[in-house]
Structures are given as C-alpha cells and as structure tokens.
Design a protein around this motif. Structure first.
Motif, PDB file in Angstrom:
ATOM      1  N   ARG A   1      63.400  12.590  67.767  1.00 22.16           N
ATOM      2  CA  ARG A   1      64.562  13.353  68.385  1.00 22.16           C
ATOM      3  C   ARG A   1      63.748  14.234  69.234  1.00 22.16           C
ATOM      4  O   ARG A   1      62.840  15.213  68.969  1.00 22.16           O
ATOM      5  CB  ARG A   1      65.251  14.072  67.203  1.00 22.16           C
ATOM      6  N   TYR A   2      64.425  14.253  70.365  1.00 18.39           N
ATOM      7  CA  TYR A   2      64.007  15.388  71.303  1.00 18.39           C
ATOM      8  C   TYR A   2      65.155  16.495  71.661  1.00 18.39           C
ATOM      9  O   TYR A   2      66.363  15.772  71.951  1.00 18.39           O
ATOM     10  CB  TYR A   2      63.672  14.799  72.792  1.00 18.39           C
ATOM     11  N   VAL A   3      64.946  17.628  71.699  1.00 24.34           N
ATOM     12  CA  VAL A   3      66.118  18.547  71.850  1.00 24.34           C
ATOM     13  C   VAL A   3      65.719  19.346  73.180  1.00 24.34           C
ATOM     14  O   VAL A   3      64.823  20.044  73.377  1.00 24.34           O
ATOM     15  CB  VAL A   3      66.501  19.710  71.044  1.00 24.34           C
ATOM     16  N   LEU A   4      66.460  19.116  74.305  1.00 21.90           N
ATOM     17  CA  LEU A   4      65.968  19.582  75.736  1.00 21.90           C
ATOM     18  C   LEU A   4      67.108  20.617  76.230  1.00 21.90           C
ATOM     19  O   LEU A   4      68.339  20.610  75.887  1.00 21.90           O
ATOM     20  CB  LEU A   4      65.870  18.540  76.600  1.00 21.90           C
ATOM     21  N   GLU A   5      66.499  21.947  76.478  1.00 22.94           N
ATOM     22  CA  GLU A   5      67.423  22.937  76.946  1.00 22.94           C
ATOM     23  C   GLU A   5      67.861  22.480  78.670  1.00 22.94           C
ATOM     24  O   GLU A   5      67.246  22.067  79.582  1.00 22.94           O
ATOM     25  CB  GLU A   5      66.527  24.095  77.196  1.00 22.94           C
ATOM     26  N   GLY A   6      69.182  22.318  78.534  1.00 22.37           N
ATOM     27  CA  GLY A   6      69.809  21.683  79.855  1.00 22.37           C
ATOM     28  C   GLY A   6      70.723  20.576  79.524  1.00 22.37           C
ATOM     29  O   GLY A   6      70.885  20.215  78.410  1.00 22.37           O
ATOM     30  N   ASN A   7      71.669  20.088  80.742  1.00 25.22           N
ATOM     31  CA  ASN A   7      72.395  18.998  80.428  1.00 25.22           C
ATOM     32  C   ASN A   7      71.533  17.673  81.024  1.00 25.22           C
ATOM     33  O   ASN A   7      71.538  17.686  82.402  1.00 25.22           O
ATOM     34  CB  ASN A   7      73.672  19.344  81.317  1.00 25.22           C
ATOM     35  N   PHE A   8      71.336  16.784  80.146  1.00 27.96           N
ATOM     36  CA  PHE A   8      70.787  15.522  80.588  1.00 27.96           C
ATOM     37  C   PHE A   8      71.311  14.229  80.206  1.00 27.96           C
ATOM     38  O   PHE A   8      72.309  14.221  79.240  1.00 27.96           O
ATOM     39  CB  PHE A   8      69.241  15.703  79.821  1.00 27.96           C
ATOM     40  N   GLU A   9      71.063  13.144  80.817  1.00 31.07           N
ATOM     41  CA  GLU A   9      71.599  11.765  80.504  1.00 31.07           C
ATOM     42  C   GLU A   9      70.568  10.876  80.783  1.00 31.07           C
ATOM     43  O   GLU A   9      69.893  10.852  81.934  1.00 31.07           O
ATOM     44  CB  GLU A   9      72.845  11.422  81.279  1.00 31.07           C
ATOM     45  N   PRO A  10      70.107  10.061  79.731  1.00 30.28           N
ATOM     46  CA  PRO A  10      69.237   9.022  79.816  1.00 30.28           C
ATOM     47  C   PRO A  10      69.642   7.879  81.067  1.00 30.28           C
ATOM     48  O   PRO A  10      70.612   7.595  80.975  1.00 30.28           O
ATOM     49  CB  PRO A  10      68.943   8.375  78.576  1.00 30.28           C
ATOM     50  N   GLU A  11      68.428   7.628  81.952  1.00 29.30           N
ATOM     51  CA  GLU A  11      68.610   6.520  82.890  1.00 29.30           C
ATOM     52  C   GLU A  11      67.926   5.331  82.921  1.00 29.30           C
ATOM     53  O   GLU A  11      68.362   4.298  83.047  1.00 29.30           O
ATOM     54  CB  GLU A  11      68.534   7.410  84.246  1.00 29.30           C
ATOM     55  N   ALA A  12      66.725   5.699  82.417  1.00 26.88           N
ATOM     56  CA  ALA A  12      65.812   4.377  82.371  1.00 26.88           C
ATOM     57  C   ALA A  12      64.447   4.702  81.709  1.00 26.88           C
ATOM     58  O   ALA A  12      64.161   5.791  81.812  1.00 26.88           O
ATOM     59  CB  ALA A  12      65.596   3.565  83.566  1.00 26.88           C
ATOM     60  N   PHE A  13      63.736   3.774  81.219  1.00 27.56           N
ATOM     61  CA  PHE A  13      62.423   3.873  80.636  1.00 27.56           C
ATOM     62  C   PHE A  13      61.281   3.302  81.852  1.00 27.56           C
ATOM     63  O   PHE A  13      61.774   2.490  82.225  1.00 27.56           O
ATOM     64  CB  PHE A  13      62.028   3.124  79.182  1.00 27.56           C
TER      65      PHE A  13
END
Length: 201
Positions: A146-158
């Motif tokens: 689990r990764y907790v990131l500061e900011g607003n993100f959405e996964p796009e691709a590996f």
C-alpha cells in the motif's frame, strides 16, 4: 457482497472488434467469439455456437485475455484472475479494505487498486488531499503493498518492466482543474514528474 470485473489490457490471441465481434476464423486454434456490452461479456465457441462463459457487470476494454474480478468479502477485497474463455480462476489474492481494480499491467502480474469512486462518474476527478494505492501481485501470492501519497492521484498504467506505475496527478488536489503525468517507483515509493508542464491550467 459487491462484485466487479475488469478486463486486462494484454496482448494475446483474444480480441474484439468494436466491442462486439469475432476474434478470427472459427478454424483458428484458440479462437473464440466474444460478445461485449456495458452489462456482460460472453464467450462463444464459433464452431457450434455454445456459450463457454458469461459474466455480468463489466465494461470491456480492447483486449480480452484475462478478467480481473474484485469482490468485497468482509473487511477485505478478494481479487480473482479469471480465464476469459471459460472463467477458470488462474490466481487469487486478498487485499485489506474495500477496493476496486484501476489498472492492470500488460502481462497481468501487477494490479493497482483504490477505494471505489465516490462521485457519479469515474471520469470526473474527485477532490482528494492524499491518495492510497494498493499494488497486488496475484500470481506471486505475496502480500500487497500500500502506497499513501500526498496529493490527488489516479493510476494510469504500469511500465513494461513492472517497476513503475504511471499516475495522473490532479491539480490543485482539492479542486482539480489541471493535471500532470508522474511516475511512482514501486521499489522505493518515490513520485517523480514525467515531462514538464501542467495540462488544463
């Protein structure tokens, strides 16, 4: 119990034409007829018309080699990898929390999951000061990270080598009007910009 399916974007012998159509001649080995809609995916043996597999509640993307199903089971999400043709389970993983599949790697070995969208449309970015992304490896049987990131993100691709998850970073996070592409290093959890500039602002 919530059940949802997503198809992996993988290159294999299965495909669809415009979301509805045959993958090839009926005498081609390993070929099936795949019918897709916003409600279901159905695979049919083109030789005799028999239904091989049917699942509901999915929106088919452009490739049909595997199905990824997320199901809420108590306080965990069960992630199942299914064969598109007959629905046989190829791999499974249990991940803490209620999560939806967002992105699958090209070989199906990596799956990025996030909490379900809270808005009316998954295409409209939600206000979010921090983002939790879980990456599972269902074929390895290892614990998801689990990764907790500061900011607003959405996964796009590996990335092709499986070491990076590309993300859309929405700006500003609590009132998104623009975005930029960034990369998440899956080994150290560091986020780095990809290219320069912000789109939409």
């Amino acid at each position: 119990m919530r059940t949802r399916l997503i198809l992996s974007l993988m290159t294999a012998g299965l495909s669809a034409c415009g979301g509805l159509g045959p993958t090839g001649p009926s005498d081609s080995p390993g070929r099936v007829l795949i019918l897709g809609s916003t409600d279901a995916v159905i695979t049919v043996d083109p030789a005799d018309g028999s239904v091989l597999f049917r699942e509901t509640g999915i929106t088919p993307p452009t490739d049909w080699s595997m199905l990824f199903r997320d199901r809420l089971d108590g306080d965990r999400t069960r992630l199942d990898v299914l064969d598109t043709v007959d629905g046989v389970t190829l791999a499974s993983a249990a991940v803490p929390g209620e999560l939806d599949v967002r992105v699958v790697s090209s070989d199906g070995s990596l799956v990025a999951l996030m909490p379900p969208h809270s808005g009316d449309s998954p295409w409209v970015p939600e206000p979010r000061a921090s983002t939790a992304i879980t990456v599972a490896r269902p074929f390895e049987g290892t614990e998801a990270r689990r990764y907790v990131l500061e900011g607003n993100f959405e996964p796009e691709a590996f990335s092709g080598d499986g070491g990076t998850l590309y993300l859309i970073r929405y700006l500003p996070p609590m009132s998104p009007r623009g975005y930029r592409v960034v990369s998440l290093d899956l080994a150290d959890g560091e986020v780095s910009p990809v290219g320069t500039g912000v789109k939409g602002l």
